[in-house]
Design a protein around this motif. Structure first.
Motif, PDB file in Angstrom:
ATOM      1  N   ASP A   1      49.948  46.552  35.501  1.00  0.00           N
ATOM      2  CA  ASP A   1      49.563  47.118  36.800  1.00  0.00           C
ATOM      3  C   ASP A   1      48.399  46.372  37.452  1.00  0.00           C
ATOM      4  O   ASP A   1      47.687  46.928  38.273  1.00  0.00           O
ATOM      5  CB  ASP A   1      49.262  48.624  36.667  1.00  0.00           C
ATOM      6  CG  ASP A   1      48.420  48.928  35.454  1.00  0.00           C
ATOM      7  OD1 ASP A   1      48.030  47.969  34.749  1.00  0.00           O
ATOM      8  OD2 ASP A   1      48.141  50.106  35.189  1.00  0.00           O
ATOM      9  N   ALA A   2      48.213  45.104  37.085  1.00  0.00           N
ATOM     10  CA  ALA A   2      47.160  44.320  37.732  1.00  0.00           C
ATOM     11  C   ALA A   2      47.681  43.753  39.049  1.00  0.00           C
ATOM     12  O   ALA A   2      48.852  43.395  39.141  1.00  0.00           O
ATOM     13  CB  ALA A   2      46.728  43.181  36.812  1.00  0.00           C
ATOM     14  N   PRO A   3      46.834  43.686  40.084  1.00  0.00           N
ATOM     15  CA  PRO A   3      47.286  43.158  41.370  1.00  0.00           C
ATOM     16  C   PRO A   3      47.638  41.668  41.316  1.00  0.00           C
ATOM     17  O   PRO A   3      48.498  41.209  42.057  1.00  0.00           O
ATOM     18  CB  PRO A   3      46.101  43.408  42.312  1.00  0.00           C
ATOM     19  CG  PRO A   3      44.936  43.705  41.444  1.00  0.00           C
ATOM     20  CD  PRO A   3      45.453  44.202  40.148  1.00  0.00           C
ATOM     21  N   VAL A   4      46.974  40.924  40.437  1.00  0.00           N
ATOM     22  CA  VAL A   4      47.262  39.498  40.295  1.00  0.00           C
ATOM     23  C   VAL A   4      47.959  39.297  38.958  1.00  0.00           C
ATOM     24  O   VAL A   4      47.519  39.829  37.948  1.00  0.00           O
ATOM     25  CB  VAL A   4      45.955  38.673  40.338  1.00  0.00           C
ATOM     26  CG1 VAL A   4      46.245  37.199  40.131  1.00  0.00           C
ATOM     27  CG2 VAL A   4      45.233  38.897  41.653  1.00  0.00           C
TER      28      VAL A   4
ATOM     29  N   GLY B   1      45.757  41.058  49.848  1.00  0.00           N
ATOM     30  CA  GLY B   1      44.552  41.058  50.666  1.00  0.00           C
ATOM     31  C   GLY B   1      43.387  40.315  50.020  1.00  0.00           C
ATOM     32  O   GLY B   1      42.288  40.281  50.577  1.00  0.00           O
ATOM     33  N   ILE B   2      43.615  39.729  48.852  1.00  0.00           N
ATOM     34  CA  ILE B   2      42.532  38.994  48.193  1.00  0.00           C
ATOM     35  C   ILE B   2      42.456  37.591  48.801  1.00  0.00           C
ATOM     36  O   ILE B   2      43.462  36.883  48.867  1.00  0.00           O
ATOM     37  CB  ILE B   2      42.776  38.883  46.672  1.00  0.00           C
ATOM     38  CG1 ILE B   2      42.988  40.288  46.080  1.00  0.00           C
ATOM     39  CG2 ILE B   2      41.614  38.177  45.984  1.00  0.00           C
ATOM     40  CD1 ILE B   2      43.485  40.268  44.653  1.00  0.00           C
ATOM     41  N   PRO B   3      41.296  37.163  49.281  1.00  0.00           N
ATOM     42  CA  PRO B   3      41.197  35.840  49.903  1.00  0.00           C
ATOM     43  C   PRO B   3      41.338  34.709  48.888  1.00  0.00           C
ATOM     44  O   PRO B   3      40.866  34.825  47.760  1.00  0.00           O
ATOM     45  CB  PRO B   3      39.796  35.838  50.520  1.00  0.00           C
ATOM     46  CG  PRO B   3      39.026  36.875  49.783  1.00  0.00           C
ATOM     47  CD  PRO B   3      40.022  37.895  49.326  1.00  0.00           C
TER      48      PRO B   3
ATOM     49  N   ILE C   1      38.110  51.528  31.501  1.00  0.00           N
ATOM     50  CA  ILE C   1      39.513  51.899  31.430  1.00  0.00           C
ATOM     51  C   ILE C   1      40.427  50.950  32.207  1.00  0.00           C
ATOM     52  O   ILE C   1      41.578  50.757  31.872  1.00  0.00           O
ATOM     53  CB  ILE C   1      39.662  53.369  31.900  1.00  0.00           C
ATOM     54  CG1 ILE C   1      40.981  53.958  31.451  1.00  0.00           C
ATOM     55  CG2 ILE C   1      39.452  53.502  33.383  1.00  0.00           C
ATOM     56  CD1 ILE C   1      40.991  54.260  29.978  1.00  0.00           C
ATOM     57  N   GLY C   2      39.895  50.293  33.241  1.00  0.00           N
ATOM     58  CA  GLY C   2      40.738  49.382  34.020  1.00  0.00           C
ATOM     59  C   GLY C   2      40.633  47.928  33.577  1.00  0.00           C
ATOM     60  O   GLY C   2      41.107  47.019  34.255  1.00  0.00           O
ATOM     61  N   HIS C   3      40.024  47.723  32.424  1.00  0.00           N
ATOM     62  CA  HIS C   3      39.779  46.381  31.876  1.00  0.00           C
ATOM     63  C   HIS C   3      41.023  45.484  31.914  1.00  0.00           C
ATOM     64  O   HIS C   3      40.942  44.312  32.294  1.00  0.00           O
ATOM     65  CB  HIS C   3      39.284  46.572  30.440  1.00  0.00           C
ATOM     66  CG  HIS C   3      39.110  45.340  29.638  1.00  0.00           C
ATOM     67  ND1 HIS C   3      38.455  44.227  30.106  1.00  0.00           N
ATOM     68  CD2 HIS C   3      39.484  45.039  28.361  1.00  0.00           C
ATOM     69  CE1 HIS C   3      38.434  43.299  29.153  1.00  0.00           C
ATOM     70  NE2 HIS C   3      39.056  43.769  28.102  1.00  0.00           N
ATOM     71  N   HIS C   4      42.169  46.063  31.556  1.00  0.00           N
ATOM     72  CA  HIS C   4      43.385  45.250  31.449  1.00  0.00           C
ATOM     73  C   HIS C   4      43.967  44.875  32.808  1.00  0.00           C
ATOM     74  O   HIS C   4      44.908  44.105  32.877  1.00  0.00           O
ATOM     75  CB  HIS C   4      44.437  45.994  30.617  1.00  0.00           C
ATOM     76  CG  HIS C   4      44.858  47.284  31.229  1.00  0.00           C
ATOM     77  ND1 HIS C   4      44.119  48.438  31.086  1.00  0.00           N
ATOM     78  CD2 HIS C   4      45.905  47.593  32.027  1.00  0.00           C
ATOM     79  CE1 HIS C   4      44.727  49.407  31.768  1.00  0.00           C
ATOM     80  NE2 HIS C   4      45.806  48.921  32.350  1.00  0.00           N
ATOM     81  N   GLN C   5      43.424  45.464  33.900  1.00  0.00           N
ATOM     82  CA  GLN C   5      43.916  45.078  35.236  1.00  0.00           C
ATOM     83  C   GLN C   5      43.069  43.972  35.851  1.00  0.00           C
ATOM     84  O   GLN C   5      43.339  43.504  36.938  1.00  0.00           O
ATOM     85  CB  GLN C   5      43.871  46.287  36.179  1.00  0.00           C
ATOM     86  CG  GLN C   5      44.689  47.450  35.698  1.00  0.00           C
ATOM     87  CD  GLN C   5      44.344  48.718  36.452  1.00  0.00           C
ATOM     88  OE1 GLN C   5      43.654  48.690  37.470  1.00  0.00           O
ATOM     89  NE2 GLN C   5      44.814  49.840  35.950  1.00  0.00           N
ATOM     90  N   MET C   6      42.010  43.604  35.142  1.00  0.00           N
ATOM     91  CA  MET C   6      41.038  42.686  35.742  1.00  0.00           C
ATOM     92  C   MET C   6      41.502  41.244  35.534  1.00  0.00           C
ATOM     93  O   MET C   6      41.126  40.585  34.568  1.00  0.00           O
ATOM     94  CB  MET C   6      39.664  42.931  35.119  1.00  0.00           C
ATOM     95  CG  MET C   6      38.565  42.164  35.792  1.00  0.00           C
ATOM     96  SD  MET C   6      36.968  42.802  35.285  1.00  0.00           S
ATOM     97  CE  MET C   6      35.922  41.495  35.878  1.00  0.00           C
ATOM     98  N   VAL C   7      42.332  40.788  36.448  1.00  0.00           N
ATOM     99  CA  VAL C   7      42.876  39.436  36.367  1.00  0.00           C
ATOM    100  C   VAL C   7      42.579  38.708  37.669  1.00  0.00           C
ATOM    101  O   VAL C   7      42.750  39.275  38.753  1.00  0.00           O
ATOM    102  CB  VAL C   7      44.411  39.470  36.135  1.00  0.00           C
ATOM    103  CG1 VAL C   7      44.956  38.065  35.979  1.00  0.00           C
ATOM    104  CG2 VAL C   7      44.746  40.306  34.915  1.00  0.00           C
ATOM    105  N   GLY C   8      42.107  37.491  37.578  1.00  0.00           N
ATOM    106  CA  GLY C   8      41.873  36.668  38.762  1.00  0.00           C
ATOM    107  C   GLY C   8      42.703  35.402  38.673  1.00  0.00           C
ATOM    108  O   GLY C   8      43.557  35.264  37.795  1.00  0.00           O
TER     109      GLY C   8
END
Lengths: 566, 180
Positions: free
Chosen positions: A457-460, B81-83, B166-173
C-alpha cells in the motif's frame, strides 16, 4: 557464617554445594527458560509474518511481537540464565557459600518485576518501539521503568557474585587462582557492570522524558549511549558462553585448557576492548568522524576479535587434547569422529562453537568494518548476524549446559532421552538456517523490522528481487524447525525437573555425567594440557581463517560496485 | 580442568607454546591488515561516507527542501502528486524523511556528481537505496551531506529501513538515474 548443614557434597564432582545458592540457581534458570519459551513463540510469529506467502500477523501485532521477542529472548532469557551461571561459577565451583542469599532473592524479584512490567507495557500496545527503543519514538513510561528495574536487579545479582568471590578467597575454599570458568564468568560480570551503567545513563532520562520531566533527548546522543548497553550486553553473553564451552568440555571430557595463560589472556582482551565495539552501530551516522569510526572498529574491535580467535583455537584444542589423552588417537580427526555426539551437552556445545565462529564472528567483523557497513546497515543481514551470535552461539551453549545442570543441580535423570539427544541438532540446524537466510536477504537489500516487503500500500512502488522472497520463505521454514527444537528443549527441561527420576548415589555411579576417566598427571611440560598434539584443531583453524579472509574481501568487492561516494 | 583451579600455581609464568604463539601472531596481523584496509579505502577507494554534517532545525530544513523543489521540479510522479526534481549536475540535491515518505523524488544524470543532503523532520529513518544497497541512517536535527556519483542508469527505490511506526512499510521513495 553459614551453618554446615546448608551444604551438601556432590558425589559426582566432590564439590560442596551451598543449599541457598542451589535454590537461587534453580529459580533463575527456570524463569530464564519461561522467558525463552515466550520470546521464542513471538519469534516464530515474526518469522511466519516475514514469510510473505504466509504473512501471518497484521502490522500492529507484528511490531508488537517483534518488540516482545527482542526483549524476552535477548534480555530476559539470557540475563536470568547468566545470573544462574554466575552463582554456579562462584558458589558451586569455588566450594563456598553464596554471599547474602537474601539480597540475591531481592535481585531476583527486581528482575522478575521489571521483566513482567516491560512485557505488560509491550502487550498493551503503544510500546512497540523495538528492542532499541530509539527516541524520539516514545513508549509507555512503564516500559522504560520495567527495563530500569530489571537492570537494577541484574546489577545487584552481579554484586552478589563479586561478594561470593571475596568470601571464597577469605574463607580459603579453593587453592591458588580461581578456575578458568569462574574467570570467564568474572569477565562477563565486569562487562555487565559497565553495560548496565550505560543502560542507566540513557534509560533513566528517557523514562523521565516519557513522563514529561525532560522535554528533549538528542537522537544521536541516545543512540551512542544506548549501544553502550545494547552491544555490550551481548559481549556479556560472549564471555559467558565461552566460559560455558570450557565448562562443558571439562565436565564431559575432562578437558583441560591448553594454556591457562593464553585462555585467560583472551578473556582479558574482552574486558579491555569489547566495549568499544558499541560504536560500530554508528558507522553510517551523521556527525561522527571517519577517524573515530576507524579507530573504534579496528583497533579496539580487532583486539577483542583476537580474543575470540584465540578461544577459537584453545577450546577445540582442549577438546582434541583431552580426547587424545583419553585414548582416541587415530588419524587427524578420529577424536572428532569418536566424540560423544549423542550427548546433548557435547553436541550443543560443538555446534555453538562452530556456528558462532563461522557465522556470527565473521559476519560481525564484516558488519563492523567502517565502509562495508554501508552495504548492510539496518538490513536483515544485521538480524542474521546476531541470530548467529546469540541464538546459535549463546542460546545453544546455555541449552547444552542445562543438560548438565539437570542431573547435577536438580539431581534428576532426563526424561525423553531420545528427544534430548536430537534437540541440539534440531534447534542448531533451525537457528543456522534462520541466520544464514536472513543474512542472504540482507545482502539482497531487504530491510530489517519490516512488515511487508512487497510495499503493497505504498504510493511509490519498489520490488525486491524474487530471491529475497525465497530467502524469507526459507527463513520461515527454518524458524519452524528451530521452534520445534525449542519446544523439545522446554518439554525435556520442564519434564525432567518435574518428573525426572531422582538421581541417587547408585545412578550417579552407574550413569555419571561428569567425566570419570583417570586424571593422569600432565605428560608434557606445556601448560595445563596433557600434550599439544592437536593436528585436527590446526586444520579446522586454517579452514576458519581462510573462510574469514575470503569472505572479508568478497564484501570489499561488493562495496567497490556501488555508486562512488564521498 | 577448566572448572578447577589451575594445577600449576604460577600459570602466568608458563612458557607460550610455538603453535599458540604462531596463531596469536597470525590473528593479530590479520587485525592490522583489516585496519589498514579501511585506511587504504579512505585514500584510494571511492566509496566512503562523508564527514560533512550540520545541526539543523527541522522546520528550516523543510523550508530549504521546499525551495529546492519549487526551483527544480520537472514533473509529477504519475498521479501521486509527488514532485520529481532534477537538480543541476554538480549541485545540491535534497531529500527528507518524514512519517511516512521520502520527499521529493530525484532525477539525476548518470556519471554526474551531486551533493545529496539528508535529514529527517521527525523520527529516525533509514535511507536504503535499492537495489544498489547503500544504507545510511537519517536523524532529525542532523543534516548529512554526501557527494554521490550514480554510475548506472535506471530506477532506484529508497526504502526506509529504520523502524518508524505503523506506516514504516509504506515509506518508499525513488531516484531516477538517466543517461545523458
Amino acid at each position: 557464617m553459614a551453618s554446615t548443614e546448608s551444604f551438601r557434597t556432590c558425589p559426582e564432582t566432590g564439590l560442596k554445594v551451598h543449599g541457598p545458592a542451589e535454590t537461587l540457581i534453580k529459580a533463575n534458570a527456570v524463569v530464564a527458560v519461561v522467558f525463552l519459551a515466550i520470546g521464542g513463540l513471538f519469534g516464530l510469529l515474526v518469522a511466519l509474518t516475514r514469510w510473505q506467502a504466509v504473512h501471518l500477523l497484521g502490522p500492529e501485532t507484528f511490531y508488537l511481537a517483534l518488540t516482545a521477542h527482542g526483549a524476552d529472548v535477548l534480555l530476559f532469557w539470557i540475563l536470568f540464565f547468566e545470573v544462574a551461571l554466575l552463582y554456579f561459577a562462584s558458589a558451586v565451583l569455588l566450594n563456598c557459600r553464596l554471599a547474602t542469599p537474601r539480597i540475591a532473592w531481592a535481585a531476583f524479584v527486581l528482575m522478575l518485576v521489571g521483566a513482567l512490567m516491560a512485557n505488560v507495557a509491550v502487550l498493551q500496545g503503544g510500546s512497540s518501539v523495538m528492542f532499541t527503543s530509539y527516541v524520539p519514538m516514545m513508549a509507555a513510561p512503564h516500559f522504560y521503568l520495567g527495563l530500569i528495574i530489571f537492570a537494577v536487579g541484574a546489577l545487584v545479582a552481579v554484586f552478589v557474585f563479586f561478594g561470593t568471590l571475596v568470601i571464597a578467597r577469605q574463607e580459603r575454599t579453593y587453592q591458588g587462582s580461581i578456575p578458568l570458568v569462574t574467570f570467564g564468568a568474572l569477565t562477563a560480570a565486569i562487562i555487565a557492570v559497565y553495560t548496565i551503567a550505560s543502560g542507566a545513563i540513557i534509560l533513566v532520562p528517557t523514562w523521565l522524558w516519557s513522563i514529561g520531566y525532560i522535554s528533549h533527548i538528542d537522537t544521536l546522543m541516545y543512540k551512542t549511549v544506548w549501544w553502550g548497553l545494547g552491544h555490550s550486553s551481548q559481549q556479556v553473553n560472549v564471555a559467558a558462553h565461552v566460559a560455558v564451552w570450557y565448562a562443558i568440555a571439562a565436565i564431559v571430557l575432562g578437558a583441560k585448557p591448553l594454556s591457562e595463560k593464553v585462555s585467560r589472556g583472551a578473556f582479558l582482551l574482552y574486558i579491555f576492548f569489547l566495549q568499544l565495539a558499541a560504536a560500530h552501530h554508528l558507522l553510517v551516522e551523521p556527525g561522527l568522524s571517519s577517524e573515530f569510526k576507524v579507530f573504534n572498529t579496528s583497533y579496539a574491535i580487532y583486539l577483542a576479535v583476537l580474543g575470540s580467535m584465540i578461544h577459537g583455537l584453545s577450546v577445540p584444542g582442549a577438546i582434541e587434547a583431552a580426547q587424545r589423552h583419553n585414548g582416541v588417537t587415530e588419524g587427524i580427526f578420529g577424536w572428532l569422529r569418536r566424540a560423544p555426539w549423542g550427548n546433548p551437552a557435547f553436541s550443543g556445545m560443538v555446534m555453538s562453537i562452530v556456528m558462532f565462529g563461522f557465522l556470527g564472528g565473521i559476519s560481525g567483523v564484516v558488519l563492523g568494518t567502517e565502509q562495508l557497513n554501508l552495504l548492510m546497515h539496518n538490513t536483515l543481514y544485521v538480524t542474521g548476524h546476531f541470530h548467529a551470535t546469540v541464538v546459535t552461539g549463546t542460546t545453544l551453549a546455555f541449552m547444552a549446559l542445562t543438560y548438565l545442570l539437570i542431573p547435577l543441580v536438580w539431581r534428576r535423570e532426563l526424561v525423553l532421552p531420545t528427544w534430548a539427544k536430537w534437540q541440539p541438532y534440531m534447534f542448531g540446524l533451525g537457528a543456522m538456517g534462520i541466520s544464514l537466510f536472513m543474512m542472504g536477504a540482507g545482502t539482497l537489500g531487504v530491510s530489517r523490522r519490516h512488515w511487508d516487503i512487497t510495499f503493497s500500500d505504498a504510493p511509490v512502488a519498489f520490488d525486491y528481487p524474487p530471491a529475497a522472497f525465497a530467502m524469507l520463505a526459507l527463513n520461515g521454514i527454518f524458524a519452524v524447525i528451530a521452534s520445534a527444537g525449542g519446544i523439545m528443549y522446554i518439554v525435556v527441561v520442564v519434564g525432567s525437573i518435574l518428573f525426572g527420576k531422582k538421581r541417587g548415589e547408585v545412578e550417579m555411579r552407574t550413569n555419571p555425567v561428569v567425566f570419570q576417566g583417570r586424571q593422569v598427571a600432565a605428560v608434557s611440560s606445556y601448560g595445563s594440557a596433557h600434550t599439544l598434539q592437536v593436528p585436527g584443531t590446526l586444520v579446522l583453524v586454517a579452514i576458519f581463517f581462510t573462510a574469514f579472509v575470503l569472505y572479508y574481501y568478497i564484501n570489499w568487492k561488493f562495496l567497490s560496485e556501488v555508486w562512488p561516494m564521498g | 580442568m577448566a572448572i578447577t583451579s589451575p594445577e600449576v600455581r604460577l600459570w602466568w609464568k608458563e612458557p607460550l607454546h610455538k603453535i599458540e604463539l604462531i596463531w596469536i601472531s597470525i590473528a593479530f596481523l590479520w587485525g592490522l591488515i583489516m585496519f589498514a584496509t579501511m585506511v587504504y579505502w579512505h585514500i584510494y577507494g571511492t566509496q566512503n561516507l562523508s564527514n560533512e554534517a550540520y545541526r539543523v532545525i527541522p522546520d528550516q530544513y523543510a523550508e530549504r527542501v521546499d525551495a529546492f523543489v519549487a526551483e527544480n521540479t520537472v514533473r509529477e510522479e504519475g498521479d501521486t502528486g509527488i514532485p520529481v526534481v532534477r537538480p543541476a549536475a554538480g549541485g545540491d540535491a535534497y531529500m527528507l524523511g518524514r512519517l511516512w515518505e521520502w520527499y521529493p523524488i530525484l532525477e539525476l544524470q548518470k556519471g554526474q556528481s551531486y551533493r545529496l543532503h539528508l535529514s529527517s523532520l521527525d523520527w529516525l529513518h533509514g535511507f536504503s537505496l535499492q537495489p544498489t544497497n547503500i544504507n545510511i541512517q537519517v536523524h532529525p536535527e542532523y543534516e548529512m551531506v554526501i557527494t554521490i556519483t550514480p554510475d548506472e542508469a535506471g530506477e532506484f527505490g529508497v526504502v526506509c529501513n529504520e523502524y518508524c511506526g505503523i506506516g514504516h512499510h509504506q515509506m518508499v521513495g525513488k531516484i531516477y538515474v538517466v543517461e545523458e
